[in-house]
Scaffold this active site. Sequence first.
Site, mmCIF file in Angstrom:
data_model
loop_
_atom_site.group_PDB
_atom_site.id
_atom_site.type_symbol
_atom_site.label_atom_id
_atom_site.label_comp_id
_atom_site.label_asym_id
_atom_site.label_seq_id
_atom_site.Cartn_x
_atom_site.Cartn_y
_atom_site.Cartn_z
ATOM 1 N N MET A 64 0.851 -1.191 0.000
ATOM 2 C CA MET A 64 0.000 0.000 0.000
ATOM 3 C C MET A 64 0.890 1.245 0.000
ATOM 4 O O MET A 64 1.890 1.296 0.708
ATOM 5 C CB MET A 64 -0.888 -0.009 1.255
ATOM 6 N N CYS A 65 0.497 2.231 -0.807
ATOM 7 C CA CYS A 65 1.179 3.527 -0.790
ATOM 8 C C CYS A 65 0.105 4.604 -0.626
ATOM 9 O O CYS A 65 -0.881 4.391 0.062
ATOM 10 C CB CYS A 65 2.014 3.711 -2.061
ATOM 11 N N TYR A 66 0.301 5.755 -1.234
ATOM 12 C CA TYR A 66 -0.660 6.853 -1.114
ATOM 13 C C TYR A 66 -1.903 6.606 -1.964
ATOM 14 O O TYR A 66 -3.023 6.634 -1.472
ATOM 15 C CB TYR A 66 -0.017 8.177 -1.544
#
EC number: 2.8.1.1
Length: 108
Positions: A64-66
Amino acid sequence: MDQFECINVADAHQKLQEKEAVLVDIRDPQSFAMGHAVQAFHLTNDTLGAFMRDNDFDTPVMVMCYHGNSSKGAAQYLLQQGYDVVYSIDGGFEAWQRQFPAEVAYGA
């Protein structure tokens, strides 16, 4: 698996609930502290070694990132390190927070 797969937040959430995968968050420390998925491991250059020691290569990993863009590079990197199954979460933390606001933790 030679290539990571993209997964939506609903499917990622289900895999977490069923303990079918682990979740890593690659955002910067400030963003992670301001909110992250409850079960997320904060994966950084400094924590990568510990993560790899604690998670077998046959453990599916969801990144998961932004917004779901940076996670693709990290997912490919984890595949290159030897993980068998890696997912990039479409929409990233922004989508997670919208869909599962009760499952957001705060602090490091």
